[in-house]
Each structure stands twice: as C-alpha cells, then as structure tokens.
Motif scaffolding. Sequence first.
Motif, PDB file in Angstrom:
ATOM      1  N   THR A 183       0.861  -1.150   0.062  1.00  0.00           N
ATOM      2  CA  THR A 183       0.050  -0.119  -0.027  1.00  0.00           C
ATOM      3  C   THR A 183       0.965   1.233  -0.001  1.00  0.00           C
ATOM      4  O   THR A 183       0.471   2.163  -0.698  1.00  0.00           O
ATOM      5  CB  THR A 183      -0.933   0.010   1.115  1.00  0.00           C
ATOM      6  OG1 THR A 183      -1.765  -0.989   1.171  1.00  0.00           O
ATOM      7  CG2 THR A 183      -1.599   1.147   1.299  1.00  0.00           C
ATOM      8  N   ALA A 184       1.853   1.218   0.671  1.00  0.00           N
ATOM      9  CA  ALA A 184       2.785   2.362   0.798  1.00  0.00           C
ATOM     10  C   ALA A 184       3.718   2.731  -0.315  1.00  0.00           C
ATOM     11  O   ALA A 184       3.577   3.800  -0.703  1.00  0.00           O
ATOM     12  CB  ALA A 184       3.733   2.370   2.031  1.00  0.00           C
ATOM     13  N   VAL A 185       3.896   1.876  -1.079  1.00  0.00           N
ATOM     14  CA  VAL A 185       4.647   2.161  -2.259  1.00  0.00           C
ATOM     15  C   VAL A 185       3.586   2.179  -3.500  1.00  0.00           C
ATOM     16  O   VAL A 185       4.269   2.397  -4.722  1.00  0.00           O
ATOM     17  CB  VAL A 185       5.784   0.864  -2.563  1.00  0.00           C
ATOM     18  CG1 VAL A 185       6.759   0.752  -1.631  1.00  0.00           C
ATOM     19  CG2 VAL A 185       5.111  -0.308  -2.627  1.00  0.00           C
ATOM     20  N   HIS A 186       2.386   2.219  -3.462  1.00  0.00           N
ATOM     21  CA  HIS A 186       1.373   2.186  -4.225  1.00  0.00           C
ATOM     22  C   HIS A 186       0.566   3.345  -3.945  1.00  0.00           C
ATOM     23  O   HIS A 186      -0.553   3.465  -4.735  1.00  0.00           O
ATOM     24  CB  HIS A 186       0.531   1.145  -4.712  1.00  0.00           C
ATOM     25  CG  HIS A 186       1.433  -0.209  -5.399  1.00  0.00           C
ATOM     26  ND1 HIS A 186       2.346  -0.819  -4.682  1.00  0.00           N
ATOM     27  CD2 HIS A 186       1.797  -0.532  -6.440  1.00  0.00           C
ATOM     28  CE1 HIS A 186       2.822  -1.787  -5.506  1.00  0.00           C
ATOM     29  NE2 HIS A 186       2.479  -1.250  -6.850  1.00  0.00           N
ATOM     30  N   ASP A 187       1.013   4.391  -3.302  1.00  0.00           N
ATOM     31  CA  ASP A 187       0.360   5.522  -2.956  1.00  0.00           C
ATOM     32  C   ASP A 187      -0.002   6.231  -4.213  1.00  0.00           C
ATOM     33  O   ASP A 187      -1.103   7.147  -4.419  1.00  0.00           O
ATOM     34  CB  ASP A 187       0.732   6.600  -2.222  1.00  0.00           C
ATOM     35  CG  ASP A 187       2.186   6.921  -2.555  1.00  0.00           C
ATOM     36  OD1 ASP A 187       2.602   6.496  -3.530  1.00  0.00           O
ATOM     37  OD2 ASP A 187       2.758   7.883  -1.800  1.00  0.00           O
ATOM     38  N   GLU A 275       9.062  -2.866   6.470  1.00  0.00           N
ATOM     39  CA  GLU A 275       8.135  -2.141   7.280  1.00  0.00           C
ATOM     40  C   GLU A 275       8.082  -0.560   6.860  1.00  0.00           C
ATOM     41  O   GLU A 275       9.191   0.179   6.918  1.00  0.00           O
ATOM     42  CB  GLU A 275       8.457  -2.390   8.608  1.00  0.00           C
ATOM     43  CG  GLU A 275       7.830  -1.499   9.762  1.00  0.00           C
ATOM     44  CD  GLU A 275       6.118  -1.641   9.595  1.00  0.00           C
ATOM     45  OE1 GLU A 275       5.532  -0.755   9.276  1.00  0.00           O
ATOM     46  OE2 GLU A 275       5.634  -2.809   9.766  1.00  0.00           O
ATOM     47  N   PRO A 276       6.926  -0.186   6.464  1.00  0.00           N
ATOM     48  CA  PRO A 276       6.888   1.124   5.792  1.00  0.00           C
ATOM     49  C   PRO A 276       7.144   2.327   6.966  1.00  0.00           C
ATOM     50  O   PRO A 276       7.406   3.407   6.841  1.00  0.00           O
ATOM     51  CB  PRO A 276       5.686   1.438   5.149  1.00  0.00           C
ATOM     52  CG  PRO A 276       4.559   0.021   5.892  1.00  0.00           C
ATOM     53  CD  PRO A 276       5.708  -1.023   6.079  1.00  0.00           C
ATOM     54  N   GLU A 277       7.107   1.718   8.160  1.00  0.00           N
ATOM     55  CA  GLU A 277       7.139   2.923   9.508  1.00  0.00           C
ATOM     56  C   GLU A 277       8.664   3.103   9.764  1.00  0.00           C
ATOM     57  O   GLU A 277       8.893   3.882  10.414  1.00  0.00           O
ATOM     58  CB  GLU A 277       6.301   2.426  10.513  1.00  0.00           C
ATOM     59  CG  GLU A 277       4.813   2.265  10.283  1.00  0.00           C
ATOM     60  CD  GLU A 277       3.917   1.970  11.680  1.00  0.00           C
ATOM     61  OE1 GLU A 277       4.722   1.916  12.737  1.00  0.00           O
ATOM     62  OE2 GLU A 277       2.890   2.007  11.423  1.00  0.00           O
ATOM     63  N   LEU A 278       9.592   2.263   9.220  1.00  0.00           N
ATOM     64  CA  LEU A 278      10.937   2.549   9.237  1.00  0.00           C
ATOM     65  C   LEU A 278      11.410   3.910   8.879  1.00  0.00           C
ATOM     66  O   LEU A 278      10.906   4.394   7.896  1.00  0.00           O
ATOM     67  CB  LEU A 278      11.698   1.386   8.856  1.00  0.00           C
ATOM     68  CG  LEU A 278      11.663   0.055   9.553  1.00  0.00           C
ATOM     69  CD1 LEU A 278      12.671  -0.809   8.562  1.00  0.00           C
ATOM     70  CD2 LEU A 278      12.204   0.220  10.930  1.00  0.00           C
ATOM     71  N   SER A 279      12.391   4.330   9.539  1.00  0.00           N
ATOM     72  CA  SER A 279      12.799   5.648   9.102  1.00  0.00           C
ATOM     73  C   SER A 279      13.697   5.022   7.487  1.00  0.00           C
ATOM     74  O   SER A 279      13.976   4.146   7.301  1.00  0.00           O
ATOM     75  CB  SER A 279      13.959   6.320   9.908  1.00  0.00           C
ATOM     76  OG  SER A 279      15.099   5.464   9.943  1.00  0.00           O
TER      77      SER A 279
END
Length: 338
Positions: A183-187, A275-279
């Motif tokens: 989901t994060a990389v397909h915004d 994990e998309p919440e990583l910095s």
Amino acid sequence: MAIAYRQWCEGDDLALLEMWGGPETDQARQFRGTLAPSGNAPWRRCIVAEDVVDGAAIPVAAGVVHEASLHPERLWVYVEVARDHRRAGIGSTLLAMLRHEAEHSPSGVSRLRTKVEPGTPGAAFAEAAGLAPIQRSRLVVVDPGALKLPVFGDGSEAAASDQVEDLATGSVELSGVVGRYYTAVHDWDSPGELSIAAVQRLFLDELSGAHGAIVLRAPKASAFGAGVPASKKGRLQAFAVSYAQGGPELGEPADGSRGHGTKAGQPSDVFLGHEPELSAVDARAAVRDLLALIAYQYPVLLELDDSMAALRAVVEPLLAAGKARQAGADTLVVSDPA
C-alpha cells in the motif's frame, strides 16, 4: 477498407492471433489475456473491429476496458490493431468507444490506465490519447555476491538467528507487513483496503506462486524494560518472498549457505520490501542486509518501481557498478490525468 465494430465473440482470439502474430511487448502478451466476452462479474467491455472485404468480415483489432479489484481507482484499458491496419483511426475509434463504456461502469470510475514500453507504437498511441506516465517499473537481476554479507550483533550464529528467520508464508505477521508495504509504495495508484486474507491470496499462498519467505528482525528486545534479559522477538523490519520455480527456496540451505535460485543458475523472482514505518535510513539498511543474504550465492530478480525508495537506494548503485543488470525494457504505467 470498410470497418465494422461489434462485441467480442467466441473464436475471436484465434482469428486475431492470425492477424497479429506474436506480441510486440511483454505488456501486449499480458493484456491479450484480458480480451474476453463482455460481462458484469467482473465488469468488462470488449469490442472487436472487423475489416469487411467482399462480404467477408475479418477481425483486425480489439480493445477492452475492465474494473480491477486491486487498484480500483482506475480502469484498465488495452487496444491492439494489426500492423497493416494501423494509422487508419481504428485504434482511436476503439478507445473512444471504450471510454463511452467506461462512463457507465458500476463503480462510477471512468479514469483509464494501461502499461506500455517506452519507444513503442503502443506508447506513442497512449501519449496521443492523453495518457501520461505515473510510474516506471524495471526488472533488475542482482548478481551473486553483489553486496557484502552483514554482521548481526556480536557476529555469532545465535545473534544472526535472532534476526534472520525463515517464516511461513501463512504468517499473519508477515501478511501485515507485506500489505502495509504494498500500500505504501503504491500511493500513486491506491490498492484500496487490503485485508490479511487479500494479501495472502495475492502474494503469499500457493496459488500466488509463493514458495518461501525469509525475514529480517530488529535485535531482540526485553518485554520488561532495561536490565532484564531480552527474550521478545524483534520487530519485523524487512521481508523477501520467493516465487522461484525448481530451485532452492528462500532460507533453504544450498551447499551450506543460505540462498535461493534455480538449478540452471537463472535468477529467482523475489518480492523484497520493508516495514513502511521505518525511517528512510533504517529501511535502506534493512533492505540492503536482507538482499545481501538472499543474493549471496544465487542471482535474484526484483521488480523495482520508482516509488520503492529504499530498494532503489540499494539497487541503483549496483546497476551503476555493473553488479546488477536490467532485464528487458522499462514498463510505464500511464493514466488519464486526475
């Protein structure tokens, strides 16, 4: 040339194959599989163009528009015209007819998108139709040993085992991270709500082709605060899911080393993410360490979208250094403007 248009009928696939020959691009090969009778479950409209000569109707072109359960904010569209019938307005007419159909889609979505290869007639047609790039994707092969193996903790086997783990593809923990990453990389083209069951079906069960998974965790943490020995598993930081056929799976020992690949030395298809919440810094480090492990002994095939910032930061220097290579041409996802 007298062109007539009608709905797709049984047998059109074989008739068009005779006119078209082999697909000109990988995208054409994939999209040809979507040409099928119109229907509503799922919603699809497919139109064929025939050249009528001496009373005989010969299919020469076809186009399809359909809804997608994944990435539902746009409709997929595809048009193909026989080479000797191009530049006669057939493709433009088909696209106009498909746009008209799209205005009546059950979801109310009418914006179109498709995939093209740069520099091809399909790309030129899409550009002329007002479809502009919203994403670039590349297939990249990372050579064995392209990255130095990481050292975990004190360098012991126990420390490595605490952070590197073979994980069942049915794991709910793995499914959660895979879904959040996708989901994060397909915004740029939202996949919509991805339940654990949907992630399993799309990426992790046997029907998806998934064969194995390996994950990288943060160092163990104490569940009771400082001063108490760490016993709780560290949070999952990165994952690699293998779709390889006929060779060692991810995490399967090969000649004493952790690796994967095919018996013929061909690259294995791997979905690598974090994990998309990583910095940004931690995401790059996690992706780099896991890639170094899985590509230690065997080549790895990755799909690299421009939106995958951490993976790009790791892989693009390897491309520049000749330790990785692009397989095939770029793929552009092009879309109607917002």
